[in-house]
Design a protein around this motif. Structure first.
Motif, PDB file in Angstrom:
ATOM      1  N   VAL A 251     -19.774 144.467  24.769  1.00 54.40           N
ATOM      2  CA  VAL A 251     -20.460 145.085  23.633  1.00 54.40           C
ATOM      3  C   VAL A 251     -21.176 146.356  24.064  1.00 54.40           C
ATOM      4  CG1 VAL A 251     -22.311 144.724  21.947  1.00 54.40           C
ATOM      5  CG2 VAL A 251     -20.713 142.879  22.457  1.00 54.40           C
ATOM      6  N   GLU A 252     -21.143 147.355  23.200  1.00 49.29           N
ATOM      7  CA  GLU A 252     -21.835 148.611  23.454  1.00 49.29           C
ATOM      8  C   GLU A 252     -23.316 148.358  23.738  1.00 49.29           C
ATOM      9  OE1 GLU A 252     -22.492 151.434  20.155  1.00 49.29           O
ATOM     10  OE2 GLU A 252     -21.187 152.783  21.302  1.00 49.29           O
ATOM     11  N   PHE A 253     -23.875 149.078  24.693  1.00 53.46           N
ATOM     12  CA  PHE A 253     -25.239 148.805  25.163  1.00 53.46           C
ATOM     13  C   PHE A 253     -26.258 148.814  24.032  1.00 53.46           C
ATOM     14  CE2 PHE A 253     -29.371 150.003  26.926  1.00 53.46           C
ATOM     15  CZ  PHE A 253     -29.494 149.066  27.945  1.00 53.46           C
ATOM     16  N   SER A 254     -26.114 149.708  23.068  1.00 51.11           N
ATOM     17  CA  SER A 254     -27.111 149.843  21.994  1.00 51.11           C
ATOM     18  C   SER A 254     -27.184 148.618  21.084  1.00 51.11           C
ATOM     19  CB  SER A 254     -26.813 151.078  21.147  1.00 51.11           C
ATOM     20  OG  SER A 254     -25.561 150.950  20.503  1.00 51.11           O
ATOM     21  N   VAL A 255     -26.134 147.794  21.077  1.00 50.95           N
ATOM     22  CA  VAL A 255     -26.138 146.604  20.205  1.00 50.95           C
ATOM     23  C   VAL A 255     -26.071 145.298  20.995  1.00 50.95           C
ATOM     24  CG1 VAL A 255     -25.254 147.719  18.139  1.00 50.95           C
ATOM     25  CG2 VAL A 255     -23.643 146.879  19.859  1.00 50.95           C
ATOM     26  N   ILE A 256     -26.309 145.363  22.316  1.00 53.75           N
ATOM     27  CA  ILE A 256     -26.351 144.129  23.111  1.00 53.75           C
ATOM     28  C   ILE A 256     -27.457 143.208  22.605  1.00 53.75           C
ATOM     29  CG2 ILE A 256     -26.991 143.190  25.379  1.00 53.75           C
ATOM     30  CD1 ILE A 256     -25.398 145.439  26.662  1.00 53.75           C
ATOM     31  N   GLY A 257     -28.625 143.793  22.289  1.00 57.12           N
ATOM     32  CA  GLY A 257     -29.744 142.991  21.792  1.00 57.12           C
ATOM     33  C   GLY A 257     -29.386 142.264  20.511  1.00 57.12           C
ATOM     34  N   LEU A 258     -28.671 142.946  19.609  1.00 57.38           N
ATOM     35  CA  LEU A 258     -28.247 142.324  18.356  1.00 57.38           C
ATOM     36  C   LEU A 258     -27.274 141.183  18.633  1.00 57.38           C
ATOM     37  CD1 LEU A 258     -27.964 142.190  15.282  1.00 57.38           C
ATOM     38  CD2 LEU A 258     -26.253 144.020  15.431  1.00 57.38           C
ATOM     39  N   ALA A 259     -26.323 141.411  19.543  1.00 55.52           N
ATOM     40  CA  ALA A 259     -25.328 140.381  19.858  1.00 55.52           C
ATOM     41  C   ALA A 259     -25.985 139.158  20.494  1.00 55.52           C
ATOM     42  CB  ALA A 259     -24.258 140.957  20.788  1.00 55.52           C
ATOM     43  N   ILE A 260     -26.915 139.395  21.408  1.00 54.42           N
ATOM     44  CA  ILE A 260     -27.627 138.278  22.047  1.00 54.42           C
ATOM     45  C   ILE A 260     -28.447 137.525  21.003  1.00 54.42           C
ATOM     46  CG2 ILE A 260     -29.464 137.686  23.678  1.00 54.42           C
ATOM     47  CD1 ILE A 260     -28.424 139.888  25.509  1.00 54.42           C
ATOM     48  N   SER A 261     -29.047 138.257  20.074  1.00 49.03           N
ATOM     49  CA  SER A 261     -29.818 137.606  19.018  1.00 49.03           C
ATOM     50  C   SER A 261     -28.942 136.703  18.166  1.00 49.03           C
ATOM     51  CB  SER A 261     -30.491 138.659  18.127  1.00 49.03           C
ATOM     52  OG  SER A 261     -31.479 139.374  18.843  1.00 49.03           O
ATOM     53  N   MET A 262     -27.690 137.119  17.925  1.00 48.87           N
ATOM     54  CA  MET A 262     -26.776 136.281  17.138  1.00 48.87           C
ATOM     55  C   MET A 262     -26.502 134.965  17.865  1.00 48.87           C
ATOM     56  SD  MET A 262     -26.099 137.594  14.237  1.00 48.87           S
ATOM     57  CE  MET A 262     -24.716 136.562  13.758  1.00 48.87           C
ATOM     58  N   TYR A 263     -26.316 135.039  19.187  1.00 49.04           N
ATOM     59  CA  TYR A 263     -26.083 133.816  19.963  1.00 49.04           C
ATOM     60  C   TYR A 263     -27.312 132.911  19.918  1.00 49.04           C
ATOM     61  CZ  TYR A 263     -25.279 130.772  23.989  1.00 49.04           C
ATOM     62  OH  TYR A 263     -25.134 129.677  24.808  1.00 49.04           O
ATOM     63  N   LEU A 264     -28.478 133.509  20.118  1.00 51.08           N
ATOM     64  CA  LEU A 264     -29.706 132.713  20.121  1.00 51.08           C
ATOM     65  C   LEU A 264     -30.037 132.196  18.718  1.00 51.08           C
ATOM     66  CD1 LEU A 264     -31.897 134.835  22.571  1.00 51.08           C
ATOM     67  CD2 LEU A 264     -30.506 132.818  23.059  1.00 51.08           C
ATOM     68  N   ASN A 265     -29.687 132.982  17.683  1.00 52.99           N
ATOM     69  CA  ASN A 265     -29.869 132.487  16.319  1.00 52.99           C
ATOM     70  C   ASN A 265     -28.958 131.302  16.054  1.00 52.99           C
ATOM     71  OD1 ASN A 265     -31.798 134.402  15.773  1.00 52.99           O
ATOM     72  ND2 ASN A 265     -30.415 135.783  14.685  1.00 52.99           N
ATOM     73  N   GLY A 266     -27.758 131.339  16.623  1.00 50.41           N
ATOM     74  CA  GLY A 266     -26.858 130.192  16.520  1.00 50.41           C
ATOM     75  C   GLY A 266     -27.480 128.976  17.178  1.00 50.41           C
ATOM     76  N   ASN A 267     -28.101 129.190  18.351  1.00 51.81           N
ATOM     77  CA  ASN A 267     -28.822 128.106  19.021  1.00 51.81           C
ATOM     78  C   ASN A 267     -29.912 127.545  18.106  1.00 51.81           C
ATOM     79  OD1 ASN A 267     -27.328 128.540  21.328  1.00 51.81           O
ATOM     80  ND2 ASN A 267     -28.932 129.641  22.405  1.00 51.81           N
ATOM     81  N   THR A 268     -30.651 128.468  17.489  1.00 53.56           N
ATOM     82  CA  THR A 268     -31.773 128.067  16.644  1.00 53.56           C
ATOM     83  C   THR A 268     -31.310 127.257  15.443  1.00 53.56           C
ATOM     84  OG1 THR A 268     -32.892 130.118  17.251  1.00 53.56           O
ATOM     85  CG2 THR A 268     -33.757 128.933  15.361  1.00 53.56           C
ATOM     86  N   ILE A 269     -30.349 127.806  14.706  1.00 50.18           N
ATOM     87  CA  ILE A 269     -29.883 127.136  13.487  1.00 50.18           C
ATOM     88  C   ILE A 269     -29.129 125.860  13.845  1.00 50.18           C
ATOM     89  CG2 ILE A 269     -28.386 127.369  11.461  1.00 50.18           C
ATOM     90  CD1 ILE A 269     -29.116 130.355  11.469  1.00 50.18           C
ATOM     91  N   GLY A 270     -28.385 125.885  14.950  1.00 48.24           N
ATOM     92  CA  GLY A 270     -27.700 124.676  15.397  1.00 48.24           C
ATOM     93  C   GLY A 270     -28.690 123.581  15.740  1.00 48.24           C
ATOM     94  N   GLY A 271     -29.746 123.967  16.446  1.00 47.79           N
ATOM     95  CA  GLY A 271     -30.773 122.992  16.783  1.00 47.79           C
ATOM     96  C   GLY A 271     -31.457 122.433  15.553  1.00 47.79           C
ATOM     97  N   MET A 272     -31.729 123.312  14.589  1.00 43.03           N
ATOM     98  CA  MET A 272     -32.417 122.883  13.371  1.00 43.03           C
ATOM     99  C   MET A 272     -31.519 121.997  12.507  1.00 43.03           C
ATOM    100  SD  MET A 272     -34.028 125.277  10.334  1.00 43.03           S
ATOM    101  CE  MET A 272     -32.425 125.949   9.869  1.00 43.03           C
ATOM    102  N   SER A 273     -30.324 122.489  12.189  1.00 45.65           N
ATOM    103  CA  SER A 273     -29.442 121.740  11.292  1.00 45.65           C
ATOM    104  C   SER A 273     -28.983 120.435  11.917  1.00 45.65           C
ATOM    105  CB  SER A 273     -28.232 122.595  10.905  1.00 45.65           C
ATOM    106  OG  SER A 273     -27.466 122.939  12.045  1.00 45.65           O
ATOM    107  N   GLY A 274     -28.691 120.466  13.234  1.00 45.39           N
ATOM    108  CA  GLY A 274     -28.256 119.248  13.910  1.00 45.39           C
ATOM    109  C   GLY A 274     -29.312 118.179  13.873  1.00 45.39           C
ATOM    110  N   ARG A 275     -30.549 118.564  14.104  1.00 44.29           N
ATOM    111  CA  ARG A 275     -31.641 117.587  14.108  1.00 44.29           C
ATOM    112  C   ARG A 275     -31.913 117.041  12.712  1.00 44.29           C
ATOM    113  NH1 ARG A 275     -32.399 121.095  18.311  1.00 44.29           N
ATOM    114  NH2 ARG A 275     -33.698 120.475  20.094  1.00 44.29           N
ATOM    115  N   ILE A 276     -31.923 117.951  11.720  1.00 42.41           N
ATOM    116  CA  ILE A 276     -32.202 117.504  10.349  1.00 42.41           C
ATOM    117  C   ILE A 276     -31.099 116.573   9.850  1.00 42.41           C
ATOM    118  CG2 ILE A 276     -32.400 118.266   7.949  1.00 42.41           C
ATOM    119  CD1 ILE A 276     -33.801 120.780   9.002  1.00 42.41           C
ATOM    120  N   LEU A 277     -29.843 116.978  10.059  1.00 43.17           N
ATOM    121  CA  LEU A 277     -28.731 116.123   9.635  1.00 43.17           C
ATOM    122  C   LEU A 277     -28.762 114.782  10.359  1.00 43.17           C
ATOM    123  CD1 LEU A 277     -25.757 118.661   9.432  1.00 43.17           C
ATOM    124  CD2 LEU A 277     -26.899 117.502   7.528  1.00 43.17           C
TER     125      LEU A 277
END
Length: 410
Positions: free
Chosen positions: A148-174
Motif C-alpha cells: 500500500v502507498e505510504f500515505s494510506v498505510i495508516g488507513l489500511a492498518i486502521s481497517m485491519y484493526l477495525n475488523g479486529n474491533t468489530i469482530g471482537g464485539m460481534s463475536g462476543r455479543i452473538l
C-alpha cells in the motif's frame, strides 16, 4: 507483472521489486481494505470466542474463574507460539495463501470444538487454533506496508484493526446471546460457521502480493533480525507496551462478566451482552488516533491514549454501574487508539525485516494477553476487585513510562 531481483547472501538478502504500490483510489486498494477487514473480523471473533462464555463454561465444567480463563489464554498463547514460528518462516510462503489457510483451518477447528466434552481437550484445541491464526497476524501488517502507498498505510492498518474491533464485539455479543438461547456449544458452532464463510470470501477476493515474492531466508538471518529489534531502544518499548495494554484490556473483559453477574450489580446475561457494544468505541478510538497522528507525533498520541486508558481502568474500581460503564468505554477507546499507534510505529521503524518486526510485536502482544489475562484471574480469586483493579492500573502506568524516550522521533 513485477520485476523481482533477489540476492540472498551470507548476511543479508537484497530484494528489489519495481511494481507500484496500491493507491487510495485504485480497485486493488479497495479489495485490500475489504479483505483485510474480513481477516481482522474472523481472527478476533475466534480468538476471544470463549471470553463472554467464561461464567457459563466455568459452571458447566465445575471449575474456577482462573481455570476457565485458560480457554481464552490457551488461544492467545497458541497465537504467541505461532507468531514466533511464522516470524521465522513467513517469508517462505505466499502472503495470501498463508492467510487464507489460517482463516479457513482455524474456522474448522472452531467448528470441531463445539462437540468437545473435555475442558482440557478444549483448551488444547484452543492452543492449536491460536497457533493457526498466527498465520494471519504475522504478516497482515507486513503485507500492508509492502503493498500500500505510504500515505494510506495508516488507513489500511486502521481497517485491519477495525475488523479486529468489530469482530471482537460481534463475536462476543452473538456468543453470549446465542449461549443464553441455545446453549454455549451452539454459540461456538455459529461463530465457527461465520468464520468459515469469512475465510472463503478472503480467499476469493484478497489480491496476491505484487511487491513480495516468497523466498527462502535462512532462519539464522531472521533470528538475527529479531535479536536486533529486541535490543533496539525504539522497538522494545513498543513490544512491551503492546503486551501490557492487551493484557490489561483482555483481563477486564474476561472478568467483568463475573463482576456484573454478582452483587451489587446482579445483571442477567442479556444485559451483560450489551457491554460488548463498547467495542464500537474501539473503532472511534482508532479513527481519532489516525486523525491526531496527522498533527502530532505518534509517540505523543500513544502516551495521551495510555493516560486515558489509565483513567478508564481507575473508574472501574467503584461499585457504581455508571462509573464502571464509563470506565469501560474510556479504556476501550484508549486501547484501540494506542494499539493503532504502537503497531503503526513498529511497522514504520522496521525499514527492513517488517515481517520479523510485526511478528515480534504480536508475539509480545499475545503473550501479554495470555499471561496477564489468566494470572489476573487467579489474583482476583485470591483477593478482591479493588486489588485486582489497582494491579491493572500499575501495568498501564508502566506502559506510560515506556513512552518517555528522547530517542523516539515519531
Amino acid at each position: 507483472m513485477s520485476n523481482l531481483t533477489v540476492d540472498i547472501t551470507k548476511d543479508k538478502p537484497d530484494i528489489r521489486i519495481t511494481t507500484e504500490r496500491a493507491t487510495r483510489q485504485s480497485a486493488r486498494f479497495k479489495k485490500i481494505k475489504f479483505c483485510i477487514f474480513l481477516s481482522g473480523l474472523s481472527v478476533f471473533a475466534q480468538l476471544y470466542l470463549f471470553q463472554p462464555l467464561l461464567p457459563t463454561v466455568a459452571q458447566h465444567f465445575g471449575t474456577s474463574v482462573g481455570n476457565s480463563s485458560l480457554l481464552v489464554s490457551s488461544a492467545t498463547i497458541g497465537m504467541a507460539l505461532g507468531l514466533f514460528f511464522f516470524g521465522l518462516k513467513a517469508d517462505s510462503f505466499s502472503r495470501k495463501k498463508q492467510m487464507s489457510f489460517a482463516l479457513i483451518a482455524s474456522a474448522i477447528l472452531t467448528i470441531i470444538s463445539f462437540q468437545i466434552q473435555s475442558l482440557s481437550l478444549l483448551i488444547t484445541l484452543g492452543l492449536m487454533k491460536g497457533f493457526v491464526l498466527a498465520g494471519v497476524s504475522s504478516v497482515a501488517l507486513a503485507y500492508l506496508t509492502e503493498e500500500v502507498e505510504f500515505s494510506v498505510i495508516g488507513l489500511a492498518i486502521s481497517m485491519y484493526l477495525n475488523g479486529n474491533t468489530i469482530g471482537g464485539m460481534s463475536g462476543r455479543i452473538l456468543a453470549i446471546i446465542f449461549a443464553g438461547a441455545f446453549g454455549w456449544r451452539n454459540a461456538v458452532l455459529l461463530i465457527g460457521i461465520e468464520s468459515l464463510f469469512l475465510g472463503l470470501l478472503f480467499w476469493k477476493f484478497f489480491p496476491e502480493s505484487q511487491l513480495f515474492q516468497p523466498q527462502s531466508i535462512p532462519v539464522r538471518f531472521k533470528l538475527k533480525q529479531m535479536k536486533g529489534f529486541i535490543s533496539n531502544s525504539l522497538m522494545l518499548p513498543l513490544f512491551i507496551i503492546g503486551g501490557l495494554m492487551v493484557g490489561t484490556f483482555v483481563s477486564v473483559y474476561n472478568y467483568l462478566t463475573f463482576r456484573l453477574e454478582a452483587k451489587p450489580f446482579s445483571l442477567n446475561h442479556y444485559w451483560i451482552a450489551f457491554i460488548f457494544l463498547m467495542y464500537a468505541f474501539g473503532v472511534v478510538g482508532a479513527i481519532i488516533a489516525r486523525k491526531l497522528s496527522e498533527h502530532y507525533k505518534l509517540r505523543q498520541v500513544l502516551r495521551g491514549f495510555l493516560l486515558l486508558f489509565l483513567l478508564g481502568v481507575g473508574l472501574m474500581i467503584f461499585d457504581n454501574l455508571a462509573l464502571t460503564i464509563t470506565g469501560l468505554g474510556l479504556l476501550t477507546t484508549a486501547f484501540f487508539a494506542a494499539h493503532t499507534m504502537a503497531s503503526r510505529m513498529v511497522a514504520i521503524y522496521a525499514v527492513e525485516g517488517k515481517s520479523a518486526a510485526t511478528s515480534l510485536y504480536w508475539l509480545f502482544y499475545y503473550t501479554g494477553s495470555g499471561i496477564v489475562g489468566s494470572s489476573s484471574g487467579y489474583l482476583l480469586h485470591a483477593t478482591n476487585w479493588s486489588v485486582y483493579t489497582i494491579s491493572l492500573m500499575a501495568l498501564i502506568a508502566v506502559a506510560c513510562l515506556l513512552t518517555i524516550s528522547k530517542e523516539q522521533k515519531l
